[in-house]
Design a protein around this motif. Sequence first.
Motif, short mmCIF file in Angstrom:
data_model
loop_
_atom_site.label_atom_id
_atom_site.label_comp_id
_atom_site.label_asym_id
_atom_site.label_seq_id
_atom_site.Cartn_x
_atom_site.Cartn_y
_atom_site.Cartn_z
N LYS A 197 0.82 -1.21 0.00
CA LYS A 197 0.00 0.00 0.00
C LYS A 197 0.86 1.26 0.00
O LYS A 197 0.53 2.24 -0.68
CB LYS A 197 -0.95 0.00 1.21
CG LYS A 197 -2.10 -0.95 1.05
CD LYS A 197 -3.06 -0.84 2.19
CE LYS A 197 -4.21 -1.80 1.96
NZ LYS A 197 -5.28 -1.62 2.93
N ASN B 260 0.84 4.01 -2.93
CA ASN B 260 0.62 5.43 -2.64
C ASN B 260 1.78 6.28 -3.17
O ASN B 260 1.55 7.36 -3.72
CB ASN B 260 0.45 5.67 -1.14
CG ASN B 260 -0.94 5.34 -0.66
OD1 ASN B 260 -1.89 5.30 -1.43
ND2 ASN B 260 -1.06 5.09 0.63
N THR C 270 -16.71 12.66 -2.33
CA THR C 270 -15.46 11.92 -2.19
C THR C 270 -14.30 12.68 -2.82
O THR C 270 -13.18 12.65 -2.29
CB THR C 270 -15.59 10.53 -2.86
OG1 THR C 270 -16.68 9.85 -2.27
CG2 THR C 270 -14.34 9.70 -2.67
N ASN D 8 -11.02 13.59 -0.70
CA ASN D 8 -9.68 13.22 -1.17
C ASN D 8 -8.79 14.45 -1.32
O ASN D 8 -7.60 14.41 -0.99
CB ASN D 8 -9.76 12.46 -2.48
CG ASN D 8 -10.31 11.06 -2.31
OD1 ASN D 8 -10.34 10.54 -1.21
ND2 ASN D 8 -10.75 10.47 -3.40
N SER E 55 -6.25 8.73 -6.63
CA SER E 55 -7.25 7.67 -6.45
C SER E 55 -7.23 6.67 -7.60
O SER E 55 -7.23 5.46 -7.38
CB SER E 55 -8.64 8.28 -6.34
OG SER E 55 -8.74 9.05 -5.20
N ILE E 56 -7.19 7.18 -8.83
CA ILE E 56 -7.22 6.30 -10.00
C ILE E 56 -5.94 5.46 -10.08
O ILE E 56 -6.00 4.24 -10.27
CB ILE E 56 -7.44 7.12 -11.29
CG1 ILE E 56 -8.85 7.69 -11.30
CG2 ILE E 56 -7.20 6.26 -12.53
CD1 ILE E 56 -9.09 8.72 -12.38
N SER F 293 -3.73 4.82 -7.70
CA SER F 293 -3.63 3.93 -6.54
C SER F 293 -4.51 2.70 -6.72
O SER F 293 -4.09 1.58 -6.43
CB SER F 293 -4.02 4.69 -5.28
OG SER F 293 -3.90 3.88 -4.15
N TRP F 294 -5.72 2.90 -7.22
CA TRP F 294 -6.60 1.76 -7.48
C TRP F 294 -5.97 0.82 -8.51
O TRP F 294 -5.96 -0.40 -8.31
CB TRP F 294 -7.96 2.25 -7.98
CG TRP F 294 -8.80 1.16 -8.53
CD1 TRP F 294 -9.55 0.26 -7.81
CD2 TRP F 294 -8.95 0.80 -9.91
NE1 TRP F 294 -10.15 -0.62 -8.67
CE2 TRP F 294 -9.80 -0.31 -9.96
CE3 TRP F 294 -8.45 1.32 -11.09
CZ2 TRP F 294 -10.16 -0.92 -11.15
CZ3 TRP F 294 -8.80 0.72 -12.27
CH2 TRP F 294 -9.64 -0.38 -12.30
N ALA F 295 -5.44 1.38 -9.58
CA ALA F 295 -4.83 0.55 -10.62
C ALA F 295 -3.61 -0.21 -10.08
O ALA F 295 -3.43 -1.40 -10.40
CB ALA F 295 -4.42 1.42 -11.81
N HIS G 88 -3.09 -1.09 -6.94
CA HIS G 88 -3.56 -2.12 -6.01
C HIS G 88 -4.08 -3.34 -6.76
O HIS G 88 -4.00 -4.46 -6.26
CB HIS G 88 -4.64 -1.57 -5.08
CG HIS G 88 -4.10 -0.73 -3.98
ND1 HIS G 88 -3.33 -1.21 -2.96
CD2 HIS G 88 -4.21 0.60 -3.74
CE1 HIS G 88 -2.99 -0.25 -2.14
NE2 HIS G 88 -3.52 0.88 -2.60
N VAL G 89 -4.62 -3.15 -7.96
CA VAL G 89 -5.08 -4.27 -8.77
C VAL G 89 -3.89 -5.08 -9.26
O VAL G 89 -3.92 -6.31 -9.27
CB VAL G 89 -5.95 -3.77 -9.96
CG1 VAL G 89 -6.17 -4.86 -10.97
CG2 VAL G 89 -7.26 -3.21 -9.45
#
Length: 125
Positions: A7, A11, A73, A77, A111-112, A114-116, A118-119
């Motif tokens: 994580k 980040n 949100t 953020n 956000s975008i 970080s999500w990618a 994490h995937v």
Amino acid sequence: MKNFVVKTLANAGALGVAVWIVKDITLTGDSGGHKALTLILVALVFGLVNWLVKPIVRVLSFPLFILTLGLITLVVNALMLLLTSWLAGKLDLQFHVEGFWTAVVGGLIVSIVSWALHVVLPDDE
């Protein structure tokens, strides 16, 4: 422990992309290694802010989440990114976000990305 490291790296990568894309989000330093270390430290601060402060803000602004269908949100953020910038300044880390609208764009990018990440990155869970 592995989850925490993943994580933090996600980040750091997301913050790095935001620094690269948005001109008013700055990360200064002497060399590439110093910038990388600063970015990892800022990612730790950002993770701590998201872990401690963001849940409280979400609970307090829950009616706004319902009213705006979750668009608040973006504001939350942005506020977390501004708080991270302020704390980084207090900790003498060379990371700065200039203004609220810059923080909104930066928060969306973080956000975008970080999500990618994490995937893509491995996770224990």
